[in-house]
Design a protein around this motif. Structure first.
Motif, short mmCIF file in Angstrom:
data_model
loop_
_atom_site.label_atom_id
_atom_site.label_comp_id
_atom_site.label_asym_id
_atom_site.label_seq_id
_atom_site.Cartn_x
_atom_site.Cartn_y
_atom_site.Cartn_z
N PRO A 190 -9.56 2.30 7.99
CA PRO A 190 -8.67 1.95 9.11
C PRO A 190 -8.38 0.47 9.22
O PRO A 190 -7.33 0.08 9.76
N ILE A 191 -9.26 -0.39 8.70
CA ILE A 191 -9.02 -1.83 8.77
C ILE A 191 -7.86 -2.21 7.86
O ILE A 191 -6.92 -2.92 8.27
N LEU A 192 -7.89 -1.74 6.62
CA LEU A 192 -6.82 -2.05 5.68
C LEU A 192 -5.50 -1.41 6.11
O LEU A 192 -4.42 -2.00 5.94
N ILE A 193 -5.58 -0.22 6.70
CA ILE A 193 -4.36 0.45 7.15
C ILE A 193 -3.76 -0.29 8.34
O ILE A 193 -2.54 -0.48 8.42
N LYS A 194 -4.59 -0.75 9.26
CA LYS A 194 -4.11 -1.46 10.45
C LYS A 194 -3.30 -2.69 10.08
O LYS A 194 -2.27 -2.99 10.72
N ILE A 201 -5.57 6.31 1.26
CA ILE A 201 -6.37 6.31 0.04
C ILE A 201 -6.16 7.63 -0.67
O ILE A 201 -6.47 8.70 -0.12
N LYS A 202 -5.62 7.58 -1.86
CA LYS A 202 -5.31 8.80 -2.62
C LYS A 202 -6.54 9.21 -3.44
O LYS A 202 -6.55 9.14 -4.66
N GLY A 203 -7.57 9.60 -2.72
CA GLY A 203 -8.81 10.01 -3.37
C GLY A 203 -8.84 11.49 -3.67
O GLY A 203 -7.80 12.15 -3.77
N THR A 204 -10.04 12.04 -3.75
CA THR A 204 -10.20 13.45 -4.08
C THR A 204 -10.04 14.35 -2.86
O THR A 204 -9.99 15.57 -2.99
N GLY A 205 -9.98 13.75 -1.67
CA GLY A 205 -10.00 14.54 -0.44
C GLY A 205 -11.41 14.85 0.01
O GLY A 205 -11.62 15.60 0.96
N ASN A 206 -12.39 14.26 -0.67
CA ASN A 206 -13.80 14.51 -0.43
C ASN A 206 -14.50 13.15 -0.43
O ASN A 206 -14.75 12.58 -1.48
N HIS A 207 -14.78 12.64 0.76
CA HIS A 207 -15.34 11.30 0.89
C HIS A 207 -16.65 11.14 0.13
O HIS A 207 -16.88 10.13 -0.55
N ALA A 208 -17.53 12.13 0.23
CA ALA A 208 -18.82 12.07 -0.46
C ALA A 208 -18.63 11.96 -1.97
O ALA A 208 -19.33 11.20 -2.65
N LEU A 209 -17.66 12.70 -2.48
CA LEU A 209 -17.38 12.66 -3.92
C LEU A 209 -16.74 11.33 -4.30
O LEU A 209 -17.08 10.74 -5.34
N ASP A 210 -15.81 10.84 -3.49
CA ASP A 210 -15.17 9.54 -3.76
C ASP A 210 -16.22 8.44 -3.90
O ASP A 210 -16.18 7.63 -4.84
N MET A 211 -17.15 8.41 -2.96
CA MET A 211 -18.17 7.36 -2.98
C MET A 211 -19.12 7.54 -4.17
O MET A 211 -19.60 6.56 -4.76
N LEU A 291 -14.34 -2.66 -1.70
CA LEU A 291 -15.15 -3.36 -2.69
C LEU A 291 -14.31 -3.78 -3.88
O LEU A 291 -13.31 -3.13 -4.21
N THR A 292 -14.73 -4.84 -4.54
CA THR A 292 -14.01 -5.31 -5.72
C THR A 292 -14.97 -5.56 -6.87
O THR A 292 -16.14 -5.89 -6.66
N GLY A 293 -14.47 -5.38 -8.10
CA GLY A 293 -15.21 -5.72 -9.30
C GLY A 293 -14.56 -6.91 -9.96
O GLY A 293 -13.66 -7.55 -9.37
N PRO A 294 -14.94 -7.23 -11.20
CA PRO A 294 -14.37 -8.40 -11.89
C PRO A 294 -12.84 -8.34 -12.01
O PRO A 294 -12.15 -9.34 -11.81
N ASN A 295 -12.32 -7.15 -12.33
CA ASN A 295 -10.87 -7.03 -12.53
C ASN A 295 -10.30 -5.77 -11.89
O ASN A 295 -9.27 -5.26 -12.32
N HIS A 296 -10.96 -5.26 -10.85
CA HIS A 296 -10.48 -4.04 -10.24
C HIS A 296 -11.00 -3.91 -8.82
O HIS A 296 -11.91 -4.62 -8.41
N SER A 297 -10.41 -2.99 -8.08
CA SER A 297 -10.88 -2.70 -6.73
C SER A 297 -11.50 -1.31 -6.71
O SER A 297 -11.17 -0.45 -7.53
N GLY A 298 -12.39 -1.10 -5.75
CA GLY A 298 -13.01 0.21 -5.62
C GLY A 298 -12.00 1.29 -5.30
O GLY A 298 -12.09 2.42 -5.82
N ILE A 299 -11.04 0.97 -4.45
CA ILE A 299 -10.01 1.96 -4.10
C ILE A 299 -9.19 2.32 -5.33
O ILE A 299 -8.93 3.50 -5.60
N GLY A 300 -8.79 1.32 -6.10
CA GLY A 300 -8.02 1.59 -7.32
C GLY A 300 -8.80 2.42 -8.31
O GLY A 300 -8.24 3.31 -8.98
N TYR A 301 -10.10 2.17 -8.41
CA TYR A 301 -10.97 2.91 -9.33
C TYR A 301 -10.96 4.38 -8.98
O TYR A 301 -10.71 5.25 -9.83
N VAL A 302 -11.22 4.69 -7.72
CA VAL A 302 -11.31 6.08 -7.29
C VAL A 302 -9.95 6.76 -7.32
O VAL A 302 -9.84 7.95 -7.66
N GLU A 303 -8.90 6.04 -6.99
CA GLU A 303 -7.56 6.64 -7.04
C GLU A 303 -7.19 7.03 -8.47
O GLU A 303 -6.56 8.07 -8.69
#
Length: 315
Positions: A190-194, A201-211, A291-303
């Motif tokens: 909600p912070i990024l969306i606000k 977030i175009k994830g799996t639809g399953n928060h536990a699995l995304d994480m 979260l971010t890595g050296p050359n990627h974001s956590g959201i991008g990774y899961v998407e």
């Protein structure tokens, strides 16, 4: 006169790969890998060709895997698809590996892993290198007990072992995420969306699995727990903490390079946050951290992994 046989780099790699393919999995049906007669591999058109052997292994040995991992068949297939998606994100299904990775896999496959590790230790002060199509380090392989359930790390670089390593470790994290209270509902931030950084977030639809997917690449202490609000409106924290520091120090804090802070207009919110207090009673349901890595974001990774999962619709 002795005959001289010359091998190219590709010849050597192919020889080692053939040796690696003949290794089996501890406690599992051997899938004919050490016999002259290999099983017929069914082709699944939605899966990269080289990963078909892994899908076949999972389906042919489903009873063994269901019992070993304590899963139902639907979840086994879901986690298998997620495992292949992780491999896709890590190495483009094995089509992208760095030269150092290839050299390490060859030496380790020839039983010279200790020599390679010694070289890394001498040059970099560490022997922790991510290898294989799923990019495991030796520490991670052992932390999940894969050396006992699948086999030694230095013998893990064939398709089946890398796939099973991803599947076993993902299953471990997924169960941990569910037991920690994460839900099988869509992930949100909600912070990024606000502030208009993302729309969803175009994830799996399953928060536990995304994480659980994200924690293949990022620390479990940041990915497998519910998040709570803090005394700062831009930052959340795992709820098990009492205090949190979004940035290690002021040198790591650069508002001009933050996708979030560049969207924020209030100058007070752009000040270095320092140490914050975690409001443990204010849980943010299904929160996915930025979260971010050296050359990627956590959201991008899961998407990206989630997009692969949706495409695996033929098994």
């Amino acid at each position: 006169m002795k005959k001289v046989i010359k091998l190219t780099e590709s010849d050597l790699i192919n020889i080692v790969k053939r040796v690696l393919e003949e290794q089996s999995v501890i406690g599992a049906p051997n899938y004919g890998m050490t016999s002259k007669t290999k099983p017929t591999i069914k082709h699944y058109s939605c899966v990269p060709k080289n990963l078909n052997v892994f899908v076949n292994y999972v389906i042919d040995n489903k009873n063994f895997l269901l019992k070993k991992l304590n899963l139902d068949y639907k979840t086994l297939i879901l986690l298998t698809k997620a495992s292949i998606g992780i491999i896709g994100r890590e190495t483009k299904f094995g089509s992208y590996t760095e030269g150092w990775d290839t050299a390490a896999e060859i030496l380790k496959g020839m039983g010279l892993g200790s020599l390679w590790d010694w070289g890394l230790q001498q040059k970099y002060g560490s022997k922790r290198q991510s290898l294989g199509i799923a990019q495991f380090t030796p520490d991670t392989w052992e932390r999940y007990g894969l050396d006992k359930s699948i086999g030694d790390y230095d013998s893990s670089f064939n398709i089946i072992n890398q796939g099973l390593g991803t599947l076993y470790s993902l299953n471990n994290r997924y169960k941990k995420a569910l037991s920690n209270g994460l839900k099988q509902e869509p992930s949100v931030n909600p912070i990024l969306i606000k502030y208009g950084v993302i729309s969803n977030i175009k994830g799996t639809g399953n928060h536990a699995l995304d994480m659980s997917i994200l924690s293949h690449n990022m620390p479990e202490e940041k990915t497998l727990y519910p998040y709570c609000k803090t005394n700062h409106p831009l930052y959340a924290s795992p709820c098990y903490k009492s205090k949190t520091t979004p940035y290690k120090n002021k040198e790591n804090f650069n508002p001009k390079e933050s996708a979030l802070l560049t969207k924020v207009s209030d100058p007070k919110l752009k000040i270095f946050p320092g140490e914050l207090t975690v409001n443990k009673s204010e849980v943010i349901s299904n929160y996915f951290p930025n979260l971010t890595g050296p050359n990627h974001s956590g959201i991008g990774y899961v998407e990206e992994v989630s997009k692969y999962i949706r495409s695996f619709n033929c098994f």
